[in-house]
Design an enzyme around this catalytic site. Sequence first.
Site, PDB file in Angstrom:
ATOM      1  CG  ASP A  83      -1.994   1.098   1.639  1.00  0.00           C
ATOM      2  OD1 ASP A  83      -2.251   2.128   0.202  1.00  0.00           O
ATOM      3  OD2 ASP A  83      -2.968   1.138   2.666  1.00  0.00           O
ATOM      4  CB  SER A 222     -13.202   3.522   0.795  1.00  0.00           C
ATOM      5  OG  SER A 222     -13.089   4.006  -0.894  1.00  0.00           O
ATOM      6  CB  THR A 266      -9.961   4.685   9.251  1.00  0.00           C
ATOM      7  OG1 THR A 266      -9.090   5.005   8.802  1.00  0.00           O
ATOM      8  CG2 THR A 266     -11.251   4.733  10.510  1.00  0.00           C
TER       9      THR A 266
END
Length: 333
Positions: A83, A222, A266
């Site tokens: 990532d 997202s 998150t």
Amino acid sequence: MPLIALRQLLDAAADGGYGVGAFNVNNMEQIQAIMEAARETQSPVIVQASRGARSYTNDRFLFHLMAAAAELYPEIPVVLHQDHGNSPETCISAIELGFTSVMMDGSLLEDGKTPADFEHNVRVTREVVEHAHARGVSVEGELGTLGGIEDGVGSGEVHLTDPDQAVEFVERTGIDALAVAIGTSHGAYKFSRPPDGEVLSMNLIEEIHSKLPDTHLVMHGSSSVPKDLVDAINEYGGAMQPTWGVPIEEIQQGIRHGVRKINVDTDLRLAMTGAIRKVFAEEPDEFDPRSYLKPARAAMQRVVAERMVQFGQAGHAPELEAKPLEEMQALYA
Ligand code: G3H
Ligand code: 13P
Ligand code: ZN
């Protein structure tokens, strides 16, 4: 270990009209939560590690934990993805470690903060594509910068992905997937009110998809930041401010218009933290780490499984058999 390439998985997702969650990991419990959710829902999945995750796990722990995941869940097709690679070197070292997919985030300079110009982005991304595709590994690039609207930098608009520039970017780099900036940002504090067309440019996705129908689109930032997960943290001593994330319906609209990879970190952090706080608050005499890591892992598994169903990847694991990277390499050649 037989990991699947991102390109193979996203091609299948495009054929099947579904999206695939890309979930961040930093430790064993998070990997276990994702793999259990994948087994429960029969989902193919993308497990991703940031640079921070690689340094936290010292790479070798991460590699061997993923090897254990592949061994214990042989029926689950798993992509291991870097990532936000900040440089070709980061991506190349991930490939050497056995990742089947890398993100070269050339939208920012190597410091991971300063917006980069278009030519820099094309140059570093192309370099990674040449190295990766020669080994059958997939590449995600990014055009535009996240957090464009509410981060207080510039006017916001200038950071969103420009559809015409996106076409040039894909042509010149040869990437497999394109991360687009449509007004989302990383972390828990995305929007200070429920996002509507003013703050989240979903129409941009449709425009980019119409110009690049064969490029897999990626949505970063997202997490949906569900109120119940924030409330659980606050109920047990946390102090999170009111906040809104990306509504699931907006993501599903994106999936109908070419979004194939959806990055979520998150929400998983919120779920684990709420569960740990609950144990700490309710059982202050408890000191066995398993007493709070087990519920934390279970809470994360619930969120991941829910997203797998919402994104549509659930049920698709049995259809996929990972092609060896040599086969992917031959496809690029
Ligand atoms: O892109 C951000 C992900 O949430 C990873 O975050 O760099 O703190 O590991 P991190
Ligand atoms: P969230 O912070 O919204 O979970 O986004 C994660 C992400 O985009 C990782 O690359
Ligand atoms: Zn991201």
